[in-house]
Design a protein around this motif. Structure first.
Motif, short mmCIF file in Angstrom:
data_model
loop_
_atom_site.label_atom_id
_atom_site.label_comp_id
_atom_site.label_asym_id
_atom_site.label_seq_id
_atom_site.Cartn_x
_atom_site.Cartn_y
_atom_site.Cartn_z
N GLN A 5 32.55 171.36 -17.05
CA GLN A 5 33.48 172.39 -16.65
C GLN A 5 33.89 173.26 -17.82
OE1 GLN A 5 36.66 170.15 -14.86
NE2 GLN A 5 35.64 170.02 -12.88
N ASN A 6 33.81 172.73 -19.04
CA ASN A 6 34.27 173.47 -20.20
C ASN A 6 33.13 174.02 -21.04
OD1 ASN A 6 37.40 173.14 -20.54
ND2 ASN A 6 36.66 171.17 -19.81
N LYS A 7 31.91 174.07 -20.45
CA LYS A 7 30.78 174.67 -21.15
C LYS A 7 31.05 176.14 -21.37
CE LYS A 7 25.78 175.10 -20.94
NZ LYS A 7 24.57 174.80 -20.15
N VAL A 8 30.88 176.58 -22.59
CA VAL A 8 31.25 177.94 -22.96
C VAL A 8 30.05 178.85 -22.89
CG1 VAL A 8 32.17 179.41 -24.78
CG2 VAL A 8 33.09 177.11 -24.43
N SER A 9 30.19 180.00 -22.29
CA SER A 9 29.16 181.03 -22.30
C SER A 9 29.40 181.94 -23.50
CB SER A 9 29.21 181.85 -20.99
OG SER A 9 28.28 182.90 -21.05
N PHE A 10 28.38 182.06 -24.37
CA PHE A 10 28.57 182.81 -25.60
C PHE A 10 28.46 184.31 -25.39
CE2 PHE A 10 27.18 178.62 -27.14
CZ PHE A 10 28.21 178.35 -28.02
N PHE A 11 27.78 184.73 -24.34
CA PHE A 11 27.59 186.16 -24.11
C PHE A 11 27.97 186.53 -22.67
CE2 PHE A 11 24.65 185.04 -27.52
CZ PHE A 11 25.00 185.99 -28.48
N ASN A 61 35.89 188.18 -24.57
CA ASN A 61 35.42 186.80 -24.56
C ASN A 61 33.98 186.73 -25.03
OD1 ASN A 61 37.85 185.67 -23.39
ND2 ASN A 61 37.24 186.63 -21.48
N GLY A 62 33.66 185.68 -25.78
CA GLY A 62 32.29 185.48 -26.23
C GLY A 62 31.93 186.38 -27.41
N TYR A 63 30.63 186.38 -27.70
CA TYR A 63 30.12 187.11 -28.86
C TYR A 63 29.56 188.49 -28.51
CZ TYR A 63 30.31 182.68 -31.42
OH TYR A 63 30.72 181.52 -32.01
#
Length: 360
Positions: A5-11, A61-63
């Motif tokens: 559930q806490n997997k981060v999307s970088f883009f 959010n993200g890179y």
């Protein structure tokens, strides 16, 4: 499951982030144009665009947009704000080192701000997970004990012959009280689960504070008729944005804690008043107060009283108070407890506007 559930999307891409990127980058370009009109030197553009990258990284959010801003900044400084203007010139003395350094600084800034935000999100999720774990550990005993009492009372009624009506009534009243306690525990469980669900958005509607207090006092009096409750409200109508059901639960939990754990409580004062941009709700009792060593852990969900007047460990107030804190925080408010010269006071503040709610 939690990690998934806490997997981060970088883009990640959202239109909100896109418009933030366009707005900040456009402002940086326009500012540099104005500065060039006022000053013929070229050194101002690099720090302006580095600041733009920092702001874009902070508010998106993200890179994706931070990295894009860093690359476009290097291109923009070379193409627009370095002589000869409006054309690329890679032959300038020191250009490769200068602009590679700027790109590196921009990317590092983007990475640092993004990681800080990710760590903050993980910290918040970790606190929620800890709260849920503490709740599950605490509630196991709170549910098992009243169930045992209910089974015992009903078994006595079914298996024992010759009980008087008074004895039967006493057993049924015990079973009913335990069932009511179970209902309140389940309500607390549902509320704290709702507070921990990031997809749940509170539906806050302006409510008359005096009506919320009056309804809460009425319900409390039905359960504790021996305790006098004085309600104090301001002369003018005080409208407070809130989820009325959840705030009533907070007030009910606090009133019940005062009645159950105050030992000598005979009077409770329930009040609300305006404090600048906030509404302050207060519950004061004339009981025995709170042991000072217990004050720091009242709201963290791990607190259990070691002793109660009845010796019944199930009468725990840690769960109710952790639920109260979660609800108040979800409203953008704060909560505290302190001892008075006689008795104790629990109070919480709710913002009177969404702007103050976001500031807290």
């Amino acid at each position: 499951m939690w990690q998934a559930q806490n997997k981060v999307s970088f883009f990640p891409f959202t239109f909100r982030d896109f418009f933030i990127f366009i707005g900040i980058f456009t402002c940086a370009v326009e500012l540099c144009i104005l500065l060039r009109m006022a000053d013929s030197s070229d050194g101002f553009a690099s720090p302006v665009f580095v600041l733009a990258v920092l702001l874009i990284s902070r508010f998106t959010n993200g890179y994706l947009f931070g990295t894009l801003a860093a690359i476009l900044s290097v291109i923009g400084v070379n193409y627009i704000f370095t002589y000869p203007y409006w054309e690329f010139n890679f032959t300038l003395a020191g250009y490769p080192l200068t602009f590679l350094t700027m790109l590196g600084v921009s990317l590092v800034t983007c990475t640092m701000t993004t990681k800080i935000k990710q760590q903050e999100r993980l910290r918040v999720e970790g606190e929620k997970e800890k709260m849920r774990a503490n709740l599950l550990r605490s509630v196991s005993h709170d549910i098992r004990t009243p169930l045992t009492s209910i089974v015992g009372a009903t078994s006595t009624l079914l298996e024992t012959e010759g009980l008087s009506q008074e004895e039967q009534r006493a057993l049924l009243e015990d079973a009913r009280n335990e069932a009511q306690w179970l209902i309140r525990v389940v309500e607390n469980l549902l509320s704290i689960t709702r507070m921990g669900d990031t997809r749940t958005q509170l539906s806050k509607v302006p409510e008359a504070a005096e009506e919320i207090l009056g309804e809460t006092a009425r319900k409390f009096h039905k359960r504790f008729p021996a305790i006098q409750v004085a309600v104090s409200v301001p002369d003018e109508l005080l409208l407070v944005p809130m989820d009325a059901i959840l705030i009533e639960q907070v007030l009910s939990n606090l009133l019940e804690n005062a009645a159950t754990h105050g030992q000598t409580v005979t009077q409770i004062r329930l009040s609300v008043q305006r404090e600048e941009a906030y509404a302050r709700f207060s519950i004061q009792d004339n009981g025995c107060g709170i042991p000072p060593k217990e004050l720091p852990q009242l709201f963290d969900g791990t607190f259990k009283r070691s002793e109660t007047p009845s010796g019944d460990g199930k009468r725990n107030m840690g769960i109710g108070l952790s639920v109260c804190m979660a609800i108040v925080r979800a409203h953008g408010g704060t909560m505290e407890a302190k001892n008075l010269s006689r008795g104790a006071e629990f109070s919480f503040r709710l913002p009177l506007s969404e702007k103050e709610s976001q500031a807290l």
